[in-house]
Design a protein around this motif. Structure first.
Motif, PDB file in Angstrom:
ATOM      1  N   THR A 114       1.012  -1.190  -0.032  1.00 19.81           N
ATOM      2  CA  THR A 114       0.086   0.006   0.162  1.00 19.81           C
ATOM      3  C   THR A 114       0.708   1.351  -0.120  1.00 19.81           C
ATOM      4  O   THR A 114       0.822   2.246  -0.859  1.00 19.81           O
ATOM      5  N   ALA A 115       2.003   1.151   0.835  1.00 20.57           N
ATOM      6  CA  ALA A 115       2.930   2.246   0.875  1.00 20.57           C
ATOM      7  C   ALA A 115       3.533   2.637  -0.460  1.00 20.57           C
ATOM      8  O   ALA A 115       3.582   3.830  -1.012  1.00 20.57           O
ATOM      9  N   LEU A 116       3.772   1.653  -1.201  1.00 18.19           N
ATOM     10  CA  LEU A 116       4.481   1.797  -2.700  1.00 18.19           C
ATOM     11  C   LEU A 116       3.332   2.286  -3.623  1.00 18.19           C
ATOM     12  O   LEU A 116       3.785   3.206  -4.265  1.00 18.19           O
ATOM     13  N   ARG A 117       2.047   1.827  -3.394  1.00 19.55           N
ATOM     14  CA  ARG A 117       1.067   2.473  -4.355  1.00 19.55           C
ATOM     15  C   ARG A 117       0.920   3.994  -4.008  1.00 19.55           C
ATOM     16  O   ARG A 117       0.567   4.769  -4.873  1.00 19.55           O
ATOM     17  N   LEU A 118       0.865   4.333  -2.713  1.00 20.69           N
ATOM     18  CA  LEU A 118       0.811   5.577  -2.338  1.00 20.69           C
ATOM     19  C   LEU A 118       1.843   6.698  -2.820  1.00 20.69           C
ATOM     20  O   LEU A 118       1.528   7.642  -3.281  1.00 20.69           O
ATOM     21  N   LEU A 167       4.004  10.518  -6.957  1.00 17.74           N
ATOM     22  CA  LEU A 167       5.012  10.724  -7.976  1.00 17.74           C
ATOM     23  C   LEU A 167       4.322  11.401  -9.117  1.00 17.74           C
ATOM     24  O   LEU A 167       4.783  12.359  -9.935  1.00 17.74           O
ATOM     25  N   LYS A 168       3.012  10.767  -9.605  1.00 20.27           N
ATOM     26  CA  LYS A 168       2.454  11.204 -10.552  1.00 20.27           C
ATOM     27  C   LYS A 168       1.734  12.605 -10.420  1.00 20.27           C
ATOM     28  O   LYS A 168       1.274  13.205 -11.375  1.00 20.27           O
ATOM     29  N   GLN A 169       1.358  13.081  -9.511  1.00 17.08           N
ATOM     30  CA  GLN A 169       0.911  14.309  -9.049  1.00 17.08           C
ATOM     31  C   GLN A 169       1.900  15.489  -9.113  1.00 17.08           C
ATOM     32  O   GLN A 169       3.131  15.340  -9.006  1.00 17.08           O
ATOM     33  N   PRO A 170       1.148  16.710  -9.271  1.00 19.01           N
ATOM     34  CA  PRO A 170       1.954  17.941  -9.555  1.00 19.01           C
ATOM     35  C   PRO A 170       2.897  18.086  -8.215  1.00 19.01           C
ATOM     36  O   PRO A 170       2.487  17.689  -7.157  1.00 19.01           O
ATOM     37  N   GLU A 171       3.989  18.766  -8.453  1.00 19.85           N
ATOM     38  CA  GLU A 171       4.942  18.896  -7.181  1.00 19.85           C
ATOM     39  C   GLU A 171       4.194  19.973  -6.306  1.00 19.85           C
ATOM     40  O   GLU A 171       4.216  19.545  -5.023  1.00 19.85           O
ATOM     41  N   SER A 172       3.260  20.640  -6.575  1.00 19.22           N
ATOM     42  CA  SER A 172       2.734  21.575  -5.642  1.00 19.22           C
ATOM     43  C   SER A 172       1.714  20.728  -4.856  1.00 19.22           C
ATOM     44  O   SER A 172       1.711  21.258  -3.740  1.00 19.22           O
ATOM     45  N   GLN A 173       0.943  19.749  -5.317  1.00 23.08           N
ATOM     46  CA  GLN A 173       0.300  18.948  -4.325  1.00 23.08           C
ATOM     47  C   GLN A 173       1.162  18.273  -3.276  1.00 23.08           C
ATOM     48  O   GLN A 173       0.647  18.112  -1.915  1.00 23.08           O
ATOM     49  N   THR A 174       2.022  17.680  -3.654  1.00 23.45           N
ATOM     50  CA  THR A 174       2.914  16.835  -2.662  1.00 23.45           C
ATOM     51  C   THR A 174       3.677  17.904  -1.494  1.00 23.45           C
ATOM     52  O   THR A 174       3.664  17.864  -0.770  1.00 23.45           O
ATOM     53  N   VAL A 175       3.996  19.092  -2.104  1.00 21.46           N
ATOM     54  CA  VAL A 175       4.439  20.172  -1.110  1.00 21.46           C
ATOM     55  C   VAL A 175       3.127  20.776  -0.201  1.00 21.46           C
ATOM     56  O   VAL A 175       3.690  20.761   0.973  1.00 21.46           O
ATOM     57  N   ALA A 176       2.202  20.682  -0.753  1.00 23.41           N
ATOM     58  CA  ALA A 176       1.039  21.248   0.179  1.00 23.41           C
ATOM     59  C   ALA A 176       0.780  20.115   1.263  1.00 23.41           C
ATOM     60  O   ALA A 176       0.439  20.424   2.310  1.00 23.41           O
ATOM     61  N   LEU A 177       0.889  18.910   0.765  1.00 27.09           N
ATOM     62  CA  LEU A 177       0.712  17.882   1.815  1.00 27.09           C
ATOM     63  C   LEU A 177       1.704  17.661   2.915  1.00 27.09           C
ATOM     64  O   LEU A 177       1.366  17.555   3.997  1.00 27.09           O
ATOM     65  N   SER A 178       3.063  17.938   2.442  1.00 23.63           N
ATOM     66  CA  SER A 178       4.018  17.939   3.280  1.00 23.63           C
ATOM     67  C   SER A 178       3.932  19.100   4.382  1.00 23.63           C
ATOM     68  O   SER A 178       4.028  18.840   5.296  1.00 23.63           O
ATOM     69  N   LYS A 179       3.588  20.345   3.774  1.00 22.37           N
ATOM     70  CA  LYS A 179       3.343  21.497   4.694  1.00 22.37           C
ATOM     71  C   LYS A 179       2.249  21.331   5.869  1.00 22.37           C
ATOM     72  O   LYS A 179       2.216  21.685   6.750  1.00 22.37           O
TER      73      LYS A 179
END
Length: 206
Positions: A25-29, A34-46
């Motif tokens: 499941t971790a691999l799938r997430l 990785l496929k999402q825009p960088e801004s979405q990953t940054v928003a999640l991290s923030k």
């Protein structure tokens, strides 16, 4: 599980540390992110970092809050003389979703569990007793899960309250033995709060 990238392996290792998340499941997430825009990953991290660094715990009930006093404790329309004792924030959310309870809460932060090294001193029990000693609380409702650890914690607090002028009750056993509160349906949980019984009676039935 073989990885073609050390970065991917590290990301999966970190993600799989979350409860209920296996490595697949971790691999799938991780691959999804990785496929999402960088801004979405940054928003999640923030959002996660802000939550970790800025979250507060209510000085009155120990509930998670954005301010020193949570919205429930600050609400003047709540019945401040009735306090529902729960294990954690998930139980507060479950009971609030029933719309059957208008009192306040006290979040213990866990249950007494000697096997896992959790004793009374690791929980928010002392502050509960101190609040009762002030004489403004008329009823304590025990709303811990129907497990050995939950019953042990209920009984410990009950003994600590002996001699104090406060009524003690427990939620009705519409919740099956061994069940966690957060998994109970809203109707059953709401009825168990409404039809609560004196704690002494629950001791006799055990």
């Amino acid at each position: 599980m073989e990885f073609s990238s050390k970065l991917l392996e590290e990301a999966v290792n970190e993600m799989s540390q979350l409860p209920g998340i296996g490595r697949r499941t971790a691999l799938r997430l991780v691959l999804h992110l990785l496929k999402q825009p960088e801004s979405q990953t940054v928003a999640l991290s923030k959002a996660l970092l802000d939550f970790k660094t800025d979250v507060k715990f209510c000085k009155n009930c120990h509930n998670i809050s954005d301010t020193d006093l949570c919205e429930i404790c600050a609400n003047k329309s709540r019945q401040s003389e009735v306090v529902c004792v729960v294990e954690d924030i998930r139980d507060v959310m479950a009971i609030e979703n029933t719309s059957q309870y208008r009192g306040l809460y006290h979040v213990l932060g866990g249950k007494i569990n000697p096997m896992e090294g959790v004793g009374p001193s690791q929980l928010n029990i002392k502050s509960l007793i101190e609040k009762v000693k002030l004489g403004k609380i008329e009823e304590i409702i025990f709303a811990l899960s129907s497990t050995l650890e939950g019953d042990t914690t209920n009984f410990y607090i009950y003994k600590q309250l002996e001699g104090l002028e406060v009524k003690t009750s427990t939620i009705a056993r519409g919740i099956a033995v061994g069940d966690e509160l957060e998994y109970a349906d809203e109707v059953t949980l709401g009825r168990s709060i409404t039809n609560r019984i004196p704690f002494e009676k629950s001791l006799k039935s055990q």
